[in-house]
Design a protein around this motif. Sequence first.
Motif, PDB file in Angstrom:
ATOM      1  N   GLU A  74       0.832  -1.126   0.117  1.00 19.60           N
ATOM      2  CA  GLU A  74      -0.075  -0.096  -0.024  1.00 19.60           C
ATOM      3  C   GLU A  74       0.888   0.972   0.115  1.00 19.60           C
ATOM      4  O   GLU A  74       1.963   1.207   0.507  1.00 19.60           O
ATOM      5  N   PRO A  75       0.402   2.501  -0.708  1.00 19.44           N
ATOM      6  CA  PRO A  75       1.379   3.657  -0.863  1.00 19.44           C
ATOM      7  C   PRO A  75       1.732   4.139   0.545  1.00 19.44           C
ATOM      8  O   PRO A  75       3.054   4.648   0.330  1.00 19.44           O
ATOM      9  N   ASP A  76       1.104   4.061   1.709  1.00 17.63           N
ATOM     10  CA  ASP A  76       1.746   4.625   2.813  1.00 17.63           C
ATOM     11  C   ASP A  76       3.057   3.903   3.447  1.00 17.63           C
ATOM     12  O   ASP A  76       3.630   4.434   4.089  1.00 17.63           O
ATOM     13  N   ALA A  77       3.038   2.695   2.847  1.00 15.41           N
ATOM     14  CA  ALA A  77       4.178   1.814   3.527  1.00 15.41           C
ATOM     15  C   ALA A  77       5.472   2.017   2.408  1.00 15.41           C
ATOM     16  O   ALA A  77       6.490   1.264   2.420  1.00 15.41           O
ATOM     17  N   ALA A  78       5.381   2.846   1.490  1.00 19.82           N
ATOM     18  CA  ALA A  78       6.530   2.999   0.335  1.00 19.82           C
ATOM     19  C   ALA A  78       7.791   3.593   1.055  1.00 19.82           C
ATOM     20  O   ALA A  78       8.736   3.133   0.685  1.00 19.82           O
ATOM     21  N   ARG A  79       7.602   4.373   1.862  1.00 17.57           N
ATOM     22  CA  ARG A  79       8.825   5.073   2.588  1.00 17.57           C
ATOM     23  C   ARG A  79       9.245   4.078   3.703  1.00 17.57           C
ATOM     24  O   ARG A  79      10.337   4.635   4.276  1.00 17.57           O
ATOM     25  N   GLY A  80       8.526   3.074   4.198  1.00 22.42           N
ATOM     26  CA  GLY A  80       8.953   2.407   5.169  1.00 22.42           C
ATOM     27  C   GLY A  80       7.918   1.825   5.956  1.00 22.42           C
ATOM     28  O   GLY A  80       6.399   1.927   5.754  1.00 22.42           O
ATOM     29  N   PHE A  81       8.158   1.157   7.174  1.00 21.91           N
ATOM     30  CA  PHE A  81       7.087   0.643   8.193  1.00 21.91           C
ATOM     31  C   PHE A  81       7.455   0.294   9.433  1.00 21.91           C
ATOM     32  O   PHE A  81       8.622   0.214   9.421  1.00 21.91           O
ATOM     33  N   LEU A  82       6.787   0.006  10.472  1.00 21.44           N
ATOM     34  CA  LEU A  82       7.215  -0.489  11.526  1.00 21.44           C
ATOM     35  C   LEU A  82       6.050  -1.657  11.866  1.00 21.44           C
ATOM     36  O   LEU A  82       4.834  -1.531  12.053  1.00 21.44           O
ATOM     37  N   LEU A  83       6.699  -3.051  11.834  1.00 19.68           N
ATOM     38  CA  LEU A  83       6.051  -3.935  11.902  1.00 19.68           C
ATOM     39  C   LEU A  83       5.864  -4.363  13.565  1.00 19.68           C
ATOM     40  O   LEU A  83       6.623  -4.001  14.398  1.00 19.68           O
ATOM     41  N   ASP A  84       4.727  -4.661  14.086  1.00 18.78           N
ATOM     42  CA  ASP A  84       4.591  -5.000  15.435  1.00 18.78           C
ATOM     43  C   ASP A  84       3.441  -6.417  15.655  1.00 18.78           C
ATOM     44  O   ASP A  84       2.567  -6.179  14.921  1.00 18.78           O
ATOM     45  N   GLY A  85       4.030  -7.363  16.129  1.00 17.40           N
ATOM     46  CA  GLY A  85       3.144  -8.360  16.274  1.00 17.40           C
ATOM     47  C   GLY A  85       3.296  -9.659  15.263  1.00 17.40           C
ATOM     48  O   GLY A  85       2.724 -10.690  15.183  1.00 17.40           O
ATOM     49  N   PHE A  86       4.270  -9.288  14.566  1.00 20.53           N
ATOM     50  CA  PHE A  86       4.610 -10.290  13.473  1.00 20.53           C
ATOM     51  C   PHE A  86       6.122  -9.928  13.055  1.00 20.53           C
ATOM     52  O   PHE A  86       6.351  -8.901  12.944  1.00 20.53           O
ATOM     53  N   PRO A  87       6.926 -11.144  12.945  1.00 18.09           N
ATOM     54  CA  PRO A  87       6.471 -12.611  13.065  1.00 18.09           C
ATOM     55  C   PRO A  87       6.477 -13.085  14.431  1.00 18.09           C
ATOM     56  O   PRO A  87       6.817 -12.317  15.439  1.00 18.09           O
ATOM     57  N   ARG A  88       5.899 -14.253  14.807  1.00 24.25           N
ATOM     58  CA  ARG A  88       5.814 -14.714  16.060  1.00 24.25           C
ATOM     59  C   ARG A  88       6.398 -16.247  16.135  1.00 24.25           C
ATOM     60  O   ARG A  88       6.674 -16.710  17.170  1.00 24.25           O
ATOM     61  N   THR A  89       6.814 -16.642  15.019  1.00 27.70           N
ATOM     62  CA  THR A  89       7.544 -18.012  15.054  1.00 27.70           C
ATOM     63  C   THR A  89       8.686 -17.772  13.795  1.00 27.70           C
ATOM     64  O   THR A  89       8.788 -16.883  13.153  1.00 27.70           O
ATOM     65  N   ILE A  90       9.505 -18.752  14.048  1.00 28.96           N
ATOM     66  CA  ILE A  90      10.844 -18.803  13.048  1.00 28.96           C
ATOM     67  C   ILE A  90      10.389 -18.938  11.717  1.00 28.96           C
ATOM     68  O   ILE A  90      10.694 -18.312  10.764  1.00 28.96           O
ATOM     69  N   PRO A  91       9.454 -19.903  11.564  1.00 21.07           N
ATOM     70  CA  PRO A  91       8.893 -20.010   9.964  1.00 21.07           C
ATOM     71  C   PRO A  91       8.492 -18.892   9.540  1.00 21.07           C
ATOM     72  O   PRO A  91       8.340 -18.373   8.224  1.00 21.07           O
ATOM     73  N   GLN A  92       7.566 -18.057  10.329  1.00 21.66           N
ATOM     74  CA  GLN A  92       7.239 -16.636   9.716  1.00 21.66           C
ATOM     75  C   GLN A  92       7.942 -15.607   9.632  1.00 21.66           C
ATOM     76  O   GLN A  92       8.011 -15.059   8.566  1.00 21.66           O
ATOM     77  N   ALA A  93       9.201 -15.665  10.577  1.00 18.16           N
ATOM     78  CA  ALA A  93      10.368 -14.792  10.227  1.00 18.16           C
ATOM     79  C   ALA A  93      11.083 -15.245   9.133  1.00 18.16           C
ATOM     80  O   ALA A  93      11.445 -14.122   8.335  1.00 18.16           O
ATOM     81  N   GLU A  94      11.144 -16.250   8.780  1.00 20.68           N
ATOM     82  CA  GLU A  94      12.024 -16.664   7.472  1.00 20.68           C
ATOM     83  C   GLU A  94      11.047 -16.282   6.214  1.00 20.68           C
ATOM     84  O   GLU A  94      11.596 -15.731   5.370  1.00 20.68           O
ATOM     85  N   ALA A  95       9.654 -16.495   6.348  1.00 24.59           N
ATOM     86  CA  ALA A  95       8.638 -15.995   5.129  1.00 24.59           C
ATOM     87  C   ALA A  95       8.763 -14.534   5.200  1.00 24.59           C
ATOM     88  O   ALA A  95       8.671 -13.975   4.111  1.00 24.59           O
ATOM     89  N   LEU A  96       8.974 -13.786   6.355  1.00 21.49           N
ATOM     90  CA  LEU A  96       8.932 -12.514   6.066  1.00 21.49           C
ATOM     91  C   LEU A  96      10.247 -11.832   5.389  1.00 21.49           C
ATOM     92  O   LEU A  96      10.372 -11.270   4.556  1.00 21.49           O
ATOM     93  N   GLU A  97      11.172 -12.315   5.770  1.00 18.87           N
ATOM     94  CA  GLU A  97      12.701 -12.291   5.139  1.00 18.87           C
ATOM     95  C   GLU A  97      12.663 -12.589   3.717  1.00 18.87           C
ATOM     96  O   GLU A  97      13.093 -11.775   2.936  1.00 18.87           O
ATOM     97  N   ALA A  98      11.997 -13.818   3.263  1.00 19.19           N
ATOM     98  CA  ALA A  98      11.813 -13.939   1.752  1.00 19.19           C
ATOM     99  C   ALA A  98      11.061 -12.838   1.126  1.00 19.19           C
ATOM    100  O   ALA A  98      11.208 -12.311  -0.134  1.00 19.19           O
ATOM    101  N   LEU A  99       9.869 -12.576   1.753  1.00 18.96           N
ATOM    102  CA  LEU A  99       9.181 -11.475   1.208  1.00 18.96           C
ATOM    103  C   LEU A  99       9.618 -10.238   1.014  1.00 18.96           C
ATOM    104  O   LEU A  99       9.648  -9.686  -0.217  1.00 18.96           O
ATOM    105  N   LEU A 100      10.433  -9.542   2.049  1.00 21.05           N
ATOM    106  CA  LEU A 100      11.029  -8.281   1.998  1.00 21.05           C
ATOM    107  C   LEU A 100      12.042  -8.299   0.926  1.00 21.05           C
ATOM    108  O   LEU A 100      12.450  -7.498   0.245  1.00 21.05           O
ATOM    109  N   ALA A 101      12.928  -9.627   0.792  1.00 21.88           N
ATOM    110  CA  ALA A 101      13.959  -9.665  -0.232  1.00 21.88           C
ATOM    111  C   ALA A 101      13.099  -9.440  -1.410  1.00 21.88           C
ATOM    112  O   ALA A 101      14.139  -8.721  -2.274  1.00 21.88           O
ATOM    113  N   GLU A 102      12.238 -10.169  -1.763  1.00 22.10           N
ATOM    114  CA  GLU A 102      11.338 -10.202  -3.069  1.00 22.10           C
ATOM    115  C   GLU A 102      11.128  -8.723  -3.340  1.00 22.10           C
ATOM    116  O   GLU A 102      11.131  -8.393  -4.685  1.00 22.10           O
ATOM    117  N   LEU A 103      10.831  -7.949  -2.267  1.00 20.93           N
ATOM    118  CA  LEU A 103      10.355  -6.669  -2.703  1.00 20.93           C
ATOM    119  C   LEU A 103      11.330  -5.621  -2.421  1.00 20.93           C
ATOM    120  O   LEU A 103      11.280  -4.302  -2.891  1.00 20.93           O
TER     121      LEU A 103
END
Length: 219
Positions: A74-103
């Motif tokens: 979404e447009p408001d996250a183009a300059r950055g973001f503060l994530l809170d409450g996610f990830p909660r597990t290592i698989p989620q952390a790995e999935a987030l890492e992969a997503l952010l690398a893709e982006l």
Amino acid sequence: MRALLMGLPGAGKGTQAERIVKRYGVPHIATGDMFRRAVELGTPLGLEAKRYMDQGLLVPDEVTIGIVRERLLEPDAARGFLLDGFPRTIPQAEALEALLAELGRPLEAVLYIAVPRDDLVERLTGRRICPKCGAIYHVKFRPPRVEGICDICGTPLKQRDDDREEVVVKRLEVNAAQLEPLLAFYREKGLLYEVDGTPPVDEVTQAIFEILDRVKGTR
């Protein structure tokens, strides 16, 4: 600024999150808000998440990470973001890492507000709520003018069931067990910054700003 905020219940994440997003001009992306937003917008993933939530079930990781992806695009996250409450597990952390690398938008900092367990218990068990107007007090840090009585409407204050000591202690144990592997994950990647959450709120804020300014300055 692309950051992740972590801490146990009572550590003061909510207060600090408000100050971080105001200073750096990025959205505060909290798990609960993110799900509610996706449901309200009626996105396919939002509707799928709602199906699980309506049954009282955990939303699967693939649905959660899909909703995170939608939110980060979404447009408001183009300059950055503060994530809170996610990830909660290592698989989620790995999935987030992969997503952010893709982006092409990797995390720059993981902030952990550290507070000793006894202090957290004191903070959480001392909270008192007015059942009529919803005002919130604390027996030590924000007491009402008259003990046990709401300043605003004069109603006797109550302690929520989930603020009772035995419930608080168990909740902290569960959250700490969940948090430790994530702290180790981000520490190993050189992203973890630990902030002492015991000083006054303004001092904690200043410590966080100094970390984030330093991180920004090294980009």
